[in-house]
Design a protein around this motif. Structure first.
Motif, PDB file in Angstrom:
ATOM      1  N   THR A 253      -5.373   0.764   2.281  1.00  0.00           N
ATOM      2  CA  THR A 253      -6.386  -0.449   1.356  1.00  0.00           C
ATOM      3  C   THR A 253      -6.997   0.514   0.911  1.00  0.00           C
ATOM      4  O   THR A 253      -7.053   0.925   0.087  1.00  0.00           O
ATOM      5  CB  THR A 253      -6.727  -1.328   2.361  1.00  0.00           C
ATOM      6  OG1 THR A 253      -5.795  -1.056   2.920  1.00  0.00           O
ATOM      7  CG2 THR A 253      -7.491  -2.268   1.812  1.00  0.00           C
ATOM      8  N   GLU A 254      -8.327   1.771   1.851  1.00  0.00           N
ATOM      9  CA  GLU A 254      -8.671   2.649   1.184  1.00  0.00           C
ATOM     10  C   GLU A 254      -8.091   3.535   0.153  1.00  0.00           C
ATOM     11  O   GLU A 254      -8.595   4.065  -0.929  1.00  0.00           O
ATOM     12  CB  GLU A 254      -9.060   3.242   2.644  1.00  0.00           C
ATOM     13  CG  GLU A 254     -10.615   2.888   3.274  1.00  0.00           C
ATOM     14  CD  GLU A 254     -10.387   3.163   4.514  1.00  0.00           C
ATOM     15  OE1 GLU A 254     -11.442   2.814   5.593  1.00  0.00           O
ATOM     16  OE2 GLU A 254     -10.020   5.068   4.858  1.00  0.00           O
ATOM     17  N   LEU A 255      -7.466   3.958   0.743  1.00  0.00           N
ATOM     18  CA  LEU A 255      -6.823   4.287  -0.672  1.00  0.00           C
ATOM     19  C   LEU A 255      -6.134   4.208  -2.270  1.00  0.00           C
ATOM     20  O   LEU A 255      -6.222   4.222  -3.085  1.00  0.00           O
ATOM     21  CB  LEU A 255      -5.107   5.258  -0.149  1.00  0.00           C
ATOM     22  CG  LEU A 255      -4.211   6.316  -1.191  1.00  0.00           C
ATOM     23  CD1 LEU A 255      -4.759   7.850  -1.017  1.00  0.00           C
ATOM     24  CD2 LEU A 255      -2.632   6.331  -0.985  1.00  0.00           C
ATOM     25  N   LEU A 256      -6.085   2.970  -1.830  1.00  0.00           N
ATOM     26  CA  LEU A 256      -5.570   1.633  -3.112  1.00  0.00           C
ATOM     27  C   LEU A 256      -6.678   1.599  -4.158  1.00  0.00           C
ATOM     28  O   LEU A 256      -7.044   2.253  -5.403  1.00  0.00           O
ATOM     29  CB  LEU A 256      -5.657   1.119  -2.851  1.00  0.00           C
ATOM     30  CG  LEU A 256      -3.750   0.777  -2.471  1.00  0.00           C
ATOM     31  CD1 LEU A 256      -3.231  -0.343  -2.544  1.00  0.00           C
ATOM     32  CD2 LEU A 256      -3.441   1.738  -4.121  1.00  0.00           C
ATOM     33  N   ALA A 257      -8.130   1.508  -2.799  1.00  0.00           N
ATOM     34  CA  ALA A 257      -9.462   1.257  -3.431  1.00  0.00           C
ATOM     35  C   ALA A 257     -10.006   2.244  -4.042  1.00  0.00           C
ATOM     36  O   ALA A 257     -10.579   2.568  -5.045  1.00  0.00           O
ATOM     37  CB  ALA A 257     -10.586   1.067  -1.964  1.00  0.00           C
ATOM     38  N   GLY A 258      -9.404   3.995  -3.405  1.00  0.00           N
ATOM     39  CA  GLY A 258      -9.428   5.116  -4.374  1.00  0.00           C
ATOM     40  C   GLY A 258      -9.736   5.355  -5.863  1.00  0.00           C
ATOM     41  O   GLY A 258     -10.205   6.202  -6.312  1.00  0.00           O
TER      42      GLY A 258
ATOM     43  N   TYR B 149      -0.038   0.238  13.493  1.00  0.00           N
ATOM     44  CA  TYR B 149       0.233  -0.427  11.593  1.00  0.00           C
ATOM     45  C   TYR B 149      -1.438  -0.722  10.929  1.00  0.00           C
ATOM     46  O   TYR B 149      -0.909  -0.838   9.854  1.00  0.00           O
ATOM     47  CB  TYR B 149       0.577  -1.831  12.176  1.00  0.00           C
ATOM     48  CG  TYR B 149       0.782  -3.187  11.418  1.00  0.00           C
ATOM     49  CD1 TYR B 149       1.348  -2.796   9.872  1.00  0.00           C
ATOM     50  CD2 TYR B 149      -0.985  -3.564  10.987  1.00  0.00           C
ATOM     51  CE1 TYR B 149       1.829  -3.356   9.293  1.00  0.00           C
ATOM     52  CE2 TYR B 149      -1.099  -4.549   9.912  1.00  0.00           C
ATOM     53  CZ  TYR B 149       0.070  -4.367   8.953  1.00  0.00           C
ATOM     54  OH  TYR B 149       0.442  -5.241   7.679  1.00  0.00           O
ATOM     55  N   ASN B 150      -1.870  -0.741  11.874  1.00  0.00           N
ATOM     56  CA  ASN B 150      -3.887  -0.535  11.746  1.00  0.00           C
ATOM     57  C   ASN B 150      -4.245   0.188  10.761  1.00  0.00           C
ATOM     58  O   ASN B 150      -4.969   0.036   9.887  1.00  0.00           O
ATOM     59  CB  ASN B 150      -4.566  -1.369  12.918  1.00  0.00           C
ATOM     60  CG  ASN B 150      -4.380  -2.753  12.554  1.00  0.00           C
ATOM     61  OD1 ASN B 150      -3.288  -3.426  12.437  1.00  0.00           O
ATOM     62  ND2 ASN B 150      -4.725  -3.010  13.870  1.00  0.00           N
ATOM     63  N   PHE B 151      -3.809   1.146  11.111  1.00  0.00           N
ATOM     64  CA  PHE B 151      -4.282   2.692  11.169  1.00  0.00           C
ATOM     65  C   PHE B 151      -3.951   2.778   9.118  1.00  0.00           C
ATOM     66  O   PHE B 151      -4.005   2.998   8.037  1.00  0.00           O
ATOM     67  CB  PHE B 151      -4.314   3.383  11.372  1.00  0.00           C
ATOM     68  CG  PHE B 151      -3.776   5.054  11.881  1.00  0.00           C
ATOM     69  CD1 PHE B 151      -5.167   5.876  10.573  1.00  0.00           C
ATOM     70  CD2 PHE B 151      -2.602   5.881  10.461  1.00  0.00           C
ATOM     71  CE1 PHE B 151      -5.065   6.798  10.315  1.00  0.00           C
ATOM     72  CE2 PHE B 151      -3.254   7.359  10.002  1.00  0.00           C
ATOM     73  CZ  PHE B 151      -4.097   7.648   9.842  1.00  0.00           C
ATOM     74  N   PHE B 152      -2.433   2.573   9.094  1.00  0.00           N
ATOM     75  CA  PHE B 152      -1.573   2.802   8.247  1.00  0.00           C
ATOM     76  C   PHE B 152      -2.093   1.413   7.200  1.00  0.00           C
ATOM     77  O   PHE B 152      -2.480   2.268   6.159  1.00  0.00           O
ATOM     78  CB  PHE B 152       0.134   2.816   7.884  1.00  0.00           C
ATOM     79  CG  PHE B 152       0.905   3.706   8.730  1.00  0.00           C
ATOM     80  CD1 PHE B 152       0.277   4.677   8.032  1.00  0.00           C
ATOM     81  CD2 PHE B 152       1.043   3.835   9.653  1.00  0.00           C
ATOM     82  CE1 PHE B 152       0.814   6.464   8.159  1.00  0.00           C
ATOM     83  CE2 PHE B 152       1.911   5.268  10.480  1.00  0.00           C
ATOM     84  CZ  PHE B 152       1.579   6.700   9.632  1.00  0.00           C
TER      85      PHE B 152
ATOM     86  N   GLN C  97      -7.739  -2.999  -6.254  1.00  0.00           N
ATOM     87  CA  GLN C  97      -8.102  -2.887  -4.640  1.00  0.00           C
ATOM     88  C   GLN C  97      -6.960  -4.152  -3.995  1.00  0.00           C
ATOM     89  O   GLN C  97      -6.238  -4.927  -4.755  1.00  0.00           O
ATOM     90  CB  GLN C  97      -9.217  -4.887  -5.036  1.00  0.00           C
ATOM     91  CG  GLN C  97     -10.286  -3.949  -5.978  1.00  0.00           C
ATOM     92  CD  GLN C  97     -11.128  -2.938  -4.536  1.00  0.00           C
ATOM     93  OE1 GLN C  97     -11.357  -3.417  -3.578  1.00  0.00           O
ATOM     94  NE2 GLN C  97     -11.655  -2.569  -5.448  1.00  0.00           N
ATOM     95  N   ALA C  98      -6.973  -3.944  -3.139  1.00  0.00           N
ATOM     96  CA  ALA C  98      -5.680  -4.140  -1.439  1.00  0.00           C
ATOM     97  C   ALA C  98      -6.333  -4.734  -0.964  1.00  0.00           C
ATOM     98  O   ALA C  98      -7.440  -4.041   0.031  1.00  0.00           O
ATOM     99  CB  ALA C  98      -4.599  -3.818  -1.726  1.00  0.00           C
ATOM    100  N   ASN C  99      -5.589  -6.332  -0.149  1.00  0.00           N
ATOM    101  CA  ASN C  99      -6.489  -6.244   1.429  1.00  0.00           C
ATOM    102  C   ASN C  99      -4.640  -6.393   1.984  1.00  0.00           C
ATOM    103  O   ASN C  99      -3.896  -7.905   2.107  1.00  0.00           O
ATOM    104  CB  ASN C  99      -6.909  -7.960   1.207  1.00  0.00           C
ATOM    105  CG  ASN C  99      -7.928  -8.166   2.190  1.00  0.00           C
ATOM    106  OD1 ASN C  99      -7.552  -6.891   3.139  1.00  0.00           O
ATOM    107  ND2 ASN C  99      -8.389  -9.254   2.559  1.00  0.00           N
ATOM    108  N   PHE C 100      -4.912  -5.670   2.862  1.00  0.00           N
ATOM    109  CA  PHE C 100      -3.334  -4.923   4.125  1.00  0.00           C
ATOM    110  C   PHE C 100      -4.296  -5.927   4.662  1.00  0.00           C
ATOM    111  O   PHE C 100      -4.567  -6.068   5.183  1.00  0.00           O
ATOM    112  CB  PHE C 100      -2.802  -4.458   4.058  1.00  0.00           C
ATOM    113  CG  PHE C 100      -2.337  -3.557   2.813  1.00  0.00           C
ATOM    114  CD1 PHE C 100      -0.430  -3.989   2.366  1.00  0.00           C
ATOM    115  CD2 PHE C 100      -2.971  -3.064   1.437  1.00  0.00           C
ATOM    116  CE1 PHE C 100      -0.311  -3.637   1.097  1.00  0.00           C
ATOM    117  CE2 PHE C 100      -1.920  -2.109   1.465  1.00  0.00           C
ATOM    118  CZ  PHE C 100      -1.223  -2.270   0.950  1.00  0.00           C
ATOM    119  N   TRP C 101      -2.671  -7.263   5.771  1.00  0.00           N
ATOM    120  CA  TRP C 101      -3.744  -7.749   6.928  1.00  0.00           C
ATOM    121  C   TRP C 101      -3.705  -6.329   8.021  1.00  0.00           C
ATOM    122  O   TRP C 101      -2.757  -5.500   8.214  1.00  0.00           O
ATOM    123  CB  TRP C 101      -2.437  -9.105   7.722  1.00  0.00           C
ATOM    124  CG  TRP C 101      -3.055  -9.669   6.381  1.00  0.00           C
ATOM    125  CD1 TRP C 101      -3.316 -10.443   5.706  1.00  0.00           C
ATOM    126  CD2 TRP C 101      -1.784 -11.395   6.922  1.00  0.00           C
ATOM    127  NE1 TRP C 101      -3.380 -11.562   5.266  1.00  0.00           N
ATOM    128  CE2 TRP C 101      -2.098 -12.279   5.416  1.00  0.00           C
ATOM    129  CE3 TRP C 101      -0.759 -11.606   7.770  1.00  0.00           C
ATOM    130  CZ2 TRP C 101      -1.771 -13.348   5.710  1.00  0.00           C
ATOM    131  CZ3 TRP C 101       0.131 -13.204   7.306  1.00  0.00           C
ATOM    132  CH2 TRP C 101      -0.801 -13.320   6.657  1.00  0.00           C
TER     133      TRP C 101
END
Lengths: 294, 478
Positions: free
Chosen positions: B105-110, B97-100, B114-118
């Motif tokens: 998040t990094e992909l969207l930031a790219g 889960y944490n990996f995805f 800006q997203a912040n998944f728990w």
């Protein structure tokens, strides 16, 4: 199943025999080889005479240069400073000096903020002492007090060599066996440090412990055995906070010789608590002139 | 409770004595005792995860029965997918889960969003990848009609939780292990002795080879920026032997322990560093996982049937999934992908099944060609291990970049833990010679003079083993 039980039981007996043999061989090599550690050096001085013995922590090991004392006084000094040594280690060393019948003129003990540490010990001293845990009651008592597994160390053959494999294992025994030398004897225990820190900062404790029982033990042992002992405090860098700690320390040990502020030049320090080689030579000159030549 | 710990040294004889004492009574007693011991063993890691293990066991046990009792194919499919989804769901939550979440998040930031998944603060339950795969193979086999469901709860639970294989495999098959659990075991002296010898050899590989290599590899990898090319080459070699000694040592201890209870487990390693190509390497490395992927993923995807493109696609899927199985990190995915690329030329030229027999069979030394291909294969795997060991892909790339700068300034470097970088090569050479001489048998303590061999290896463990800073088994994290 009976046959299997016999095999396992026989195997356990063989392992114990192998461990006993290895224990004897390793211990004998450590006892008889050319000293590579400071503890081996201490043992090698059994029944011999030196003039000055310095004991304490790394502030002794990196701060007292016996060759400088030799040059100035013509006398033999040895440096038995151990990294992270506490007062318990110092007490142990005093007892061992007596036990090994090492004759001397004066013992100089470095005391500083370790006064505020009532317990604890030097792990370096512990592992260097470990091959000799069965040497006498003093080493056994030290192991009983400070080691993690004193019973196994003492009674289970080879256990102490397995537990300390990186320091006392095959590599070290091989180096001992082939007589590979370290700088311990040529430098008489002094470990030089080089360089200096860009930012010298440090802090001594702002309060002093009301009483340290180990100091009492040391003082009564010294008195009882009529040992000639001098206490001193080695230099700290000038930026050190709470420098008046040594004044407070003097109230606890009135005979203390305070050298904590004798060196002002930052270039003489590796860090706030430790001198570099140049600083150690300078300080040894000062100490020799003040304490050993007067 | 590590296999190389004092607690296991106490645990194993107690279970062994109780087990063969109860042998006089009945098979159910044997199994109940082994199951109890297995749950105790697992609870010693973290008792809370015992509930997860029990749930996973119960799920597959009941879905297995429900599939067999299903009135039609539709019902059977429902129970099958329920088991698959829940099993993979657990694995997904705890392991991935944490990996995805962070990768997304990094992909969207790219792309400027800006997203912040728990992210979840979860500890990975030890052995989850292994027992989940146990359960999956069981459920798939029932669904495909290869086996009938096990109706005895104790028998099935023991199949999943049998302590020698619970935390790091080998990944067993119901067709292999269940029949042995269902049959009363009778004490076999030669099997038990062989088990003891295999445990000793496994301990040697772990305590002497892997843990010594770990000291050097950790120091070199942790300070790779200040290391010259020689040290970096050595670091890759040391890690290659560390992971081999660690995992195959663990497997040997597991197999040997199981033999003490009269149960044979699947062989997991077959001298992989004597492989002449990557295909052979994968037939010899972590065999139970490779064959699992072959049987439950590669073949259902079409396997070698169909055209070349399909074979290539399936090969890449297998290696990617295999990399991902190891851990939720891009480093493992790159590691798997790299192996897929290594495999590709063999697949295209249809040479992937050329080296089936043991190398230089019944000969003392290999031919120059065999030696060269073994060295090349080892070098390829060692390069890939850099990704496996590194914390991030960029760290691995930088490590490799520094390694191939061929900067040998400083010569043999003195490491921070006060050892010269080349010191371990003599021990490793000796180890390779021992393994080479026994490559046609399961482990070296066999044949003539077993007692002497066992004694010498025990002395080797005592004298050369690392006891002061033992490293955890690497595969426990998977």
């Amino acid at each position: 199943m009976k046959q299997f039980s016999k095999y396992i039981f026989g195997g356990i007996v063989v392992i114990l025999i192998v461990m006993s043999v290895l224990d004897v061989v390793y211990t004998k090599v450590y006892e008889t080889s050319y000293p590579r550690t400071k503890f081996q050096y201490l043992r090698s001085l059994k029944n011999q005479k030196v003039d000055y013995i310095f004991i304490g922590s790394s502030r002794v090991e990196n701060g007292i240069v016996p060759s400088v004392i030799k040059e100035k006084t013509g006398k033999l000094a040895v440096n038995f400073g151990f990294q992270a040594a506490k007062l318990g280690d110092i007490y142990e060393l005093l007892q061992l000096i007596k036990e090994y019948n090492i004759q001397y003129e004066t013992i100089l003990i470095q005391v500083d903020y370790i006064y505020n540490i009532p317990k604890g010990h030097s792990t370096i001293f512990e592992f260097e002492m470990m091959p000799f845990v069965r040497d006498n009651a003093i080493t056994k008592a030290y192991s009983d007090t400070y080691s993690a597994h004193p019973v196994a160390n003492y009674y289970l053959p080879f256990y102490r060599y397995c537990r300390n494999d990186l320091k006392l294992g095959f590599r070290e025994i091989f180096a001992n066996f082939v007589g590979k030398k370290t700088n311990i004897i040529p430098n008489k225990g002094y470990g030089a440090k080089y360089g200096t820190s860009n930012e010298l900062k440090g802090a001594l404790p702002d309060v002093i412990l009301d009483k340290n029982k180990m100091v009492d033990s040391i003082q009564s042992f010294v008195k009882q055995n009529k040992m000639k002992v001098l206490f001193y405090c080695a230099p700290f860098c000038k930026e050190n906070q709470n420098q008046n700690f040594t004044t407070k320390l003097k109230t606890k040990i009135p005979e203390l010789h305070d050298f904590s502020r004798v060196l002002k030049d930052d270039k003489l320090f590796l860090n706030c608590n430790h001198l570099n080689d140049t600083g150690a030579r300078r300080f040894t000159e000062i100490l020799t002139e003040e304490l050993l030549m007067k | 409770m590590l296999f190389n710990s004092i607690s296991f040294l106490v645990f194993l004889p107690i279970v062994f004595i109780l087990y063969w004492w109860s042998n006089k009574k009945s098979l159910p007693l044997q199994n109940v005792l082994l199951l109890g011991a297995s749950y105790f063993f697992y609870a010693c890691w973290d008792w809370r995860f015992l509930f997860l293990l029990l749930f996973s066991t119960a799920l597959d046990y009941f879905t297995g029965i429900k599939m067999a009792e299903a009135k039609n194919q539709g019902h059977k499919k429902v129970w099958f997918w329920l088991s698959i989804i829940v099993n993979l769901g657990f694995l997904g939550v705890f392991k991935y889960y944490n990996f995805f979440a962070t990768s997304f998040t990094e992909l969207l930031a790219g792309v400027g969003i800006q997203a912040n998944f728990w992210t979840l603060k979860v500890i990975l339950p030890v052995g989850i990848s292994f027992y989940t795969f146990h359960g999956l193979s069981y459920v798939i086999d029932i669904y495909k009609g290869r086996i009938q469901p096990e109706r005895n709860g104790v028998t099935y639970s023991l199949f999943v939780a049998y302590f020698p294989l619970l935390v790091a495999g080998p990944i067993e098959r119901a067709t292999h292990l269940l029949p042995q659990i269902k049959k009363k075991r009778v004490f076999d002296y030669s099997k038990a002795i062989d088990g003891v010898h295999q445990i000793i050899w496994g301990l040697f590989k772990k305590v002497v080879i892997a843990d010594n290599c770990a000291l050097f590899a950790n120091d070199i990898f942790d300070h790779y920026q200040s290391m010259n090319s020689l040290s970096l080459f050595l670091g890759a070699i040391y890690f290659s032997f560390q992971i081999y000694g660690d995992f195959s040592g663990y497997s040997d201890i597991a197999l040997g322990t199981s033999k003490l209870f009269g149960i044979d487990l699947l062989r997991n390693f077959n001298y992989p560093y004597f492989s002449r190509d990557i295909a052979e390497f994968w037939r010899r490395w972590h065999i139970s996982l490779s064959s699992w992927f072959r049987d439950y993923l590669y073949i259902p995807l079409g396997g070698s049937q169909g055209g070349m493109m399909m074979k290539i696609r399936n090969t890449f899927i297998i290696f990617l999934v295999s990399g991902f199985w190891h851990g939720a990190n891009w480093t493992f995915i790159v590691w798997g992908t790299l192996h897929a690329f290594y495999f590709l030329p063999l697949l295209i030229t249809q040479k992937n099944r050329h080296n089936i027999e043991t190398v230089a069979k019944e000969k003392v030394v290999p031919t120059i060609k065999e030696l060269a291909s073994m060295i090349l294969t080892f070098c390829l795997t060692a390069l890939a291990w850099v990704f496996f060991r590194a914390k991030t892909v960029s760290e691995a790339l930088e490590y490799l970049k520094n390694m191939f700068q061929f900067n040998f300034k400083g010569g043999i470097q003195f490491l921070e833990f006060e050892r010269y970088s080349i010191e371990l090569l003599l021990l490793l050479s000796l180890f390779i010679v021992v393994e080479w001489n026994s490559r046609e048998q399961e482990h070296p303590i066999k044949g003539k003079g077993t007692m002497l061999k066992a004694l010498l290896i025990l002395i080797g463990i005592l004298v050369l083993g690392v006891f002061s800073s033992p490293a955890d088994f690497i595969y426990f994290q998977f």
